[in-house]
Design a protein around this motif. Sequence first.
Motif, PDB file in Angstrom:
ATOM      1  N   SER A 496       0.422  -1.650   0.071  1.00  0.00           N
ATOM      2  CA  SER A 496       0.401  -0.117  -0.092  1.00  0.00           C
ATOM      3  C   SER A 496       0.515   1.462   0.282  1.00  0.00           C
ATOM      4  O   SER A 496       2.175   1.138   0.795  1.00  0.00           O
ATOM      5  N   GLU A 498       0.672   5.133   1.355  1.00  0.00           N
ATOM      6  CA  GLU A 498      -0.535   6.362   1.376  1.00  0.00           C
ATOM      7  C   GLU A 498       0.156   7.763   1.036  1.00  0.00           C
ATOM      8  O   GLU A 498       1.171   7.919   1.722  1.00  0.00           O
ATOM      9  N   ASP A 506     -15.737  11.064  -6.020  1.00  0.00           N
ATOM     10  CA  ASP A 506     -16.599   9.977  -7.469  1.00  0.00           C
ATOM     11  C   ASP A 506     -15.747   9.390  -8.541  1.00  0.00           C
ATOM     12  O   ASP A 506     -14.947   9.163  -8.890  1.00  0.00           O
ATOM     13  N   LEU A 509     -11.861   8.663  -9.627  1.00  0.00           N
ATOM     14  CA  LEU A 509     -12.203   7.332  -8.900  1.00  0.00           C
ATOM     15  C   LEU A 509     -12.367   6.006 -10.044  1.00  0.00           C
ATOM     16  O   LEU A 509     -11.858   5.480 -10.595  1.00  0.00           O
ATOM     17  N   GLU A 510     -13.372   6.686 -10.198  1.00  0.00           N
ATOM     18  CA  GLU A 510     -14.072   6.249 -11.640  1.00  0.00           C
ATOM     19  C   GLU A 510     -12.931   6.440 -12.642  1.00  0.00           C
ATOM     20  O   GLU A 510     -13.473   4.881 -13.528  1.00  0.00           O
ATOM     21  N   GLN A 545      -5.798  -1.011  -6.789  1.00  0.00           N
ATOM     22  CA  GLN A 545      -7.244  -0.756  -6.859  1.00  0.00           C
ATOM     23  C   GLN A 545      -6.595   0.724  -5.859  1.00  0.00           C
ATOM     24  O   GLN A 545      -5.890   1.200  -4.765  1.00  0.00           O
ATOM     25  N   GLN A 547      -8.460   4.420  -3.094  1.00  0.00           N
ATOM     26  CA  GLN A 547      -9.042   4.875  -2.642  1.00  0.00           C
ATOM     27  C   GLN A 547      -9.060   5.319  -1.647  1.00  0.00           C
ATOM     28  O   GLN A 547      -7.361   6.053  -1.361  1.00  0.00           O
ATOM     29  N   ARG A 548      -9.839   6.566  -0.797  1.00  0.00           N
ATOM     30  CA  ARG A 548      -9.390   7.298   0.895  1.00  0.00           C
ATOM     31  C   ARG A 548      -9.596   6.873   1.728  1.00  0.00           C
ATOM     32  O   ARG A 548     -10.359   5.835   2.009  1.00  0.00           O
ATOM     33  N   ASN A 549      -8.440   7.647   2.336  1.00  0.00           N
ATOM     34  CA  ASN A 549      -8.189   6.825   3.722  1.00  0.00           C
ATOM     35  C   ASN A 549      -8.781   7.338   5.471  1.00  0.00           C
ATOM     36  O   ASN A 549      -9.364   8.618   4.624  1.00  0.00           O
ATOM     37  N   THR A 555      -5.338   6.342  -1.046  1.00  0.00           N
ATOM     38  CA  THR A 555      -4.646   5.069  -1.280  1.00  0.00           C
ATOM     39  C   THR A 555      -4.872   4.059  -2.037  1.00  0.00           C
ATOM     40  O   THR A 555      -5.555   4.081  -2.898  1.00  0.00           O
TER      41      THR A 555
END
Length: 567
Positions: A496, A498, A506, A509-510, A545, A547-549, A555
């Motif tokens: 990971s 971060e 959103d 991320l898409e 992938q 994502q938000r941490n 992250t």
Amino acid sequence: MTLKTNKRIVWLGIAWFLVSIVLGIGAGKLTKDLGYQALHAEVSDRLLASIHRVRGALNSYHYLPFLLTQNEDVVELLQNSALSNNAAQATKVSRYLEQTSLVAGASGLFIVDKNGHTVAYSNWRDQQALRPDEFAQLPVFQFAAKGEEGRFYEHQSQQQAFYYLSAPIYDRSDFIGAAIVRIDLENLILDTPVEELYAISDDQGRIFIASPQDWLKYSLSDLADIRSITLGNGTHAELWTFNQQHYMSHQVRLDDLGWTFTSLVSARLDERYADLVAAITMAGLWILGVLLLFLRERHLKHLSQQETRLALLQANESLEQKVEERTQALRNAQQELVQTSKMAALGRMSTAIAHELNQPLTAMRTYIAISKQLLSDPAMVKENLSTLDDLTERMAIITSQLKTFAYKKPENVQPVQLVTAINQSFTLLRTRLTEENVTLECDRVSDSHYVLGDNVRLEQVLVNLINNACDALHQQTDKRILIQSECVSDDKIQLSVEDNGPGFNDEQLEHLFEPFYTTKSMGNGLGLGLAIVAAIIRDLNGSIQAQRNVHGGATFLILLPSAQHSQ
């Protein structure tokens, strides 16, 4: 009387036999000529298709020189090219050229200063010697020095053939260098249909693009014996002979490129069909003669009617069997011709679609680049956006989805220690991390964690992710990046990366891993970094992938095969 009658029958039979041969040969020649006319039209279509295919492939690179001239790092490198401490900037530009070349599929990308000396190039990892003044005397640089778009073809004896494109780079109105794109012509077209034969040669007759590939070792004059023929419709054509087969040929020279395009279509099926028509014609006439003789003999010889009829029936059955066999062969030949025509049509259709897509794509890139430069002029931007809308509508009609991103999959994987790859990446980025006061923590990575992969590609993944994290932390006061790893299963290790930056929404991320998607300002990136990362991880049989941490930052979670499990 009987003797005279027999002699007359013999002479009539000889005459009928000769007439049958002459008519059969004439029918065969006529059929062959018609077949050659159809082949000439087909080879003309294939020649046009190959020209469109090559032009389309070349046009797909025309945006690259202009794209490189707009990069701020490139301009900064050329502005300070005389400084001795400019090595770090040259390395940064070379990495950018390497990533762009991987996506565009070019053989090489080069940045040269105003004196023609190479200061950065995409193939910097190859450890090959590059003459600093390699482009100084080439027309492709001299065109750029005059402020013109450069195009140049080079093919030395016993060496690869290259095509060069160039564009000038300016600092305000001063010429400071040029961006040069090198294209390997031998590998320019890789999706040619197997049955299609064509060759592209220069004015010296040297072949540098061909299908099949083994023609590249020949010159055009040594490839085959060439014979000029005139068809029944008055068309002059060339018939090539090699490997004991005939091929219909069509050639054209493109003056703007100085290249000669040659397309070939095998005449084997048409010639076999003509021979079959000749044989059937002669056999039919012979059967007719036998039937006429049978009727005459039936009238004259009533006593031997039954015996003669039996013999003639046997002869008739034998001939009918031969006709049936040859008719079946004719049907098979016709089916092969139909299939060949379908494949040719499919190839032309594919070429047309590719050509239609390349044009709007190239235009869109140009209009987008121009629009970015004209943001202060809303009227011209609106006009460009309208044009872009038309182009996208045109592309939507052709296809609903187009993805043209590829990356070469590593042939061999081996155990790679995560700590080593991270340390190597940290070494490459040490200067930036120090200058921007970024704290990189990786004390949660175990020395025992080994993954199956490629050290160079894994290093590229980490460099891209850390660079992206540094970009995201630009406005932060406390800049932190955390790297850690853990075994999530017996055969998987999760790595990971971060940061405590602003993270993603959103929509971001898409589309995060799509090529050319970026949230950065113009000149700060092409949007290829994460796309390349995703391609590398996928080729290493892993997954990634974003994502938000919990800190609100980003992250990236990477799953890779464990080397311990493979052992």
